[in-house]
Motif scaffolding. Structure first.
Motif, mmCIF file in Angstrom:
data_model
loop_
_atom_site.group_PDB
_atom_site.id
_atom_site.type_symbol
_atom_site.label_atom_id
_atom_site.label_comp_id
_atom_site.label_asym_id
_atom_site.label_seq_id
_atom_site.Cartn_x
_atom_site.Cartn_y
_atom_site.Cartn_z
ATOM 1 N N ALA A 55 -1.037 6.379 0.204
ATOM 2 C CA ALA A 55 -1.572 5.689 1.144
ATOM 3 C C ALA A 55 -0.068 5.302 2.768
ATOM 4 O O ALA A 55 0.853 5.217 2.074
ATOM 5 C CB ALA A 55 -2.212 3.975 1.581
ATOM 6 N N PRO A 59 -0.351 3.068 5.409
ATOM 7 C CA PRO A 59 -0.588 2.394 6.879
ATOM 8 C C PRO A 59 -0.426 2.315 8.350
ATOM 9 O O PRO A 59 0.907 2.908 8.420
ATOM 10 C CB PRO A 59 -1.171 1.242 5.743
ATOM 11 C CG PRO A 59 -0.689 0.709 4.795
ATOM 12 C CD PRO A 59 0.227 2.395 4.939
ATOM 13 N N ALA A 83 1.176 -1.177 -0.242
ATOM 14 C CA ALA A 83 -0.332 -0.099 0.160
ATOM 15 C C ALA A 83 0.983 1.211 0.287
ATOM 16 O O ALA A 83 0.421 2.047 -0.713
ATOM 17 C CB ALA A 83 -0.965 -0.177 1.696
#
Length: 474
Positions: free
Chosen positions: A78, A80, A68
């Motif tokens: 992104a 995370p 990601a």
């Protein structure tokens, strides 16, 4: 089987409920035998509880976060946040489901389950010592026995797993937080898998290895692909160094290493993970009370059916020798259970695949080109790079290749070496091909779904014959 001095008799005793033991127990019960399975820790053994499954759970989770973060070229942005406590909870749920399923399957097949540590009294009786609420001793007499006690991590001098700062692989997989700095001793498959996990979790990772390369069991062009990705994760390798001691410091610890020439190096860390290999668990069995023999490496000697030096005692899995693989243990468990049931057992498969769940993965089976030459073959080799795979391009992961090794005269498949995404899955096709004595032509003319990574195996078969379409034939 909980009260002191209890005793039972059974047709088949299985010691150890790992992937070799519980499979042997279930298969023996399916042959109509009365089976008792003794386990001292947890059903499923190291594999399900502290090894294969939890490590792959972590690998899947950390891969997801890593991918990601690196998906900007796909238009995905992104960053995370990883909650280690939540990840631990999820991992534990996965393992609990599987270990619970093993227990239910054993019971459903009529296997009697006994908790405790088994030790031989003689060649037809064991004593079981149980702790906790069910503490006490009991005895089991048996006609036939399967030993499947598995293996444990090897400790090295100066690095005691009892110290909180010194991790075994089991400790690493139970970690509730990520160390800022991690030194990994050993660049074999366990060390490399866990180095990758903790690097993706944000740790600074130094890998110390006495040999000259990582993953020494594999060819250089394979390990080169893995090392390149590891370097992208900022994992630092220190080859030709052995760890000699560790010391506490004001801000953590330091690990001291030494080369063959006596040159010392010091690496700062918060934890040190020792992953230099595993050794068979035989010391608790009381084998001196039987005629079961060990080889020079400490493994139990067996024949092709798993039979030991005693006609009625078998051994399967890690305790019976390399390769220490869960699927190899399960296969041996089936063979041994069939043999002890006197149902004309097979002698086992012709090939045992192996996988390393690094980034990217490695999947191998059978012979390398060099090994084929040593065995007297005139091998031909076909190779297909994943950078030429349409499916690999759509995943933005094109590192690695698929390679097939075949007999130059008959075209019979002898082996495969695959490094790349999903290599652990792709190698199964080649394992089947070897066992069925299939040829390059058989694989090449089998229609493979498009677009898939499995097409790389087909293209490698074509390449070996000089017929590849999507890569140059050399």
């Amino acid at each position: 089987m909980t009260a002191e001095n209890d005793s039972i008799e059974t047709d088949v005793l299985v010691i150890g409920a790992g992937p070799g033991g519980y499979v042997a127990a279930i298969r023996a019960a399916q042959h109509g035998l009365d089976v008792t399975l003794v386990e001292k820790d947890a059903y499923g053994g190291v594999c399900l509880n502290h090894g294969c499954i939890p490590s792959k759970a972590y690998i899947s989770a950390t891969d997801l976060a890593y991918e990601a973060r690196g998906a900007s070229e796909m238009g995905i942005f992104a960053d995370p946040t990883i909650d280690m406590a939540k990840m631990q909870e999820w991992k534990s749920n996965v393992t609990n489901k599987l270990t619970g399923a093993v227990e239910k399957l054993c019971k459903a097949n009529g296997v009697t389950l006994v908790e405790g540590l088994a030790s031989f009294v003689d060649e037809n009786e064991i004593q079981v010592t149980s702790e906790g609420k069910k503490s006490g001793q009991s005895s089991i007499t048996f006609d036939r026995c399967v030993i499947s006690t598995g293996s444990r991590p090897i400790q090295i001098p100066g690095f005691d797993f009892a110290d909180s700062k010194v991790w075994s692989s089991r400790d690493a997989l139970a970690a509730e937080s990520v160390p800022d700095r991690l030194v990994v001793v050993g660049a074999g498959y366990i060390g490399m898998e866990l180095s990758t996990v903790f690097a993706k979790l944000g740790a600074e990772v130094d890998v110390v290895e006495m040999l000259d390369d990582a993953l020494p069991a594999y060819e250089d062009d394979i390990t080169r692909v893995v090392r390149k990705r590891a370097s992208e994760l900022d994992i630092d390798f220190h080859f030709g160094e052995g760890a000699t001691e560790w010391r506490d410091t004001d801000d953590g610890m330091e690990v001291v290493t030494e080369t063959k020439d006596g040159e010392e190096s010091i690496y700062s860390a918060d934890r040190v993970l020792v992953a230099v290999g595993r050794q068979p668990v035989t010391d608790t069995l009381g084998l001196k009370n039987t005629g079961v023999e060990l080889n020079e490496q400490g493994f139990i000697e067996t024949d092709r059916h798993g039979r030991t030096s005693l006609e009625h005692v078998f051994a399967v899995g890690d305790v019976a020798g390399e390769p220490m693989l869960a699927h190899k243990a399960s296969n041996e468990g089936i063979i041994a259970a069939t043999a002890l049931a006197e149902n004309s057992p097979s002698s086992g498969t012709r090939s045992i695949p192996a996988a390393v769940f690094t980034d990217p993965e490695i999947g191998t089976v059978g012979l390398t080109e060099h090994e084929a030459e040593q065995e007297g073959y005139n091998p031909i080799v076909g190779k297909f790079p994943f950078r030429a795979s349409g499916r690999a391009l759509t995943t933005s992961d094109t590192a690695g290749f698929a390679r097939l090794v075949a007999d130059g005269e008959s075209g019979a498949i002898l082996g495969a070496q695959i490094v790349g995404s999903e290599a652990s899955e792709l190698v199964a096709e080649v394992a089947l091909a070897i066992d069925m004595e299939a040829t390059l032509k058989d694989i090449a003319t089998t229609v493979h779904t498009h677009p898939t990574l499995s097409e790389a195996v087909m293209e490698a078969a074509e390449n070996a014959q000089g017929h590849a379409i999507h890569t140059l034939n050399r």
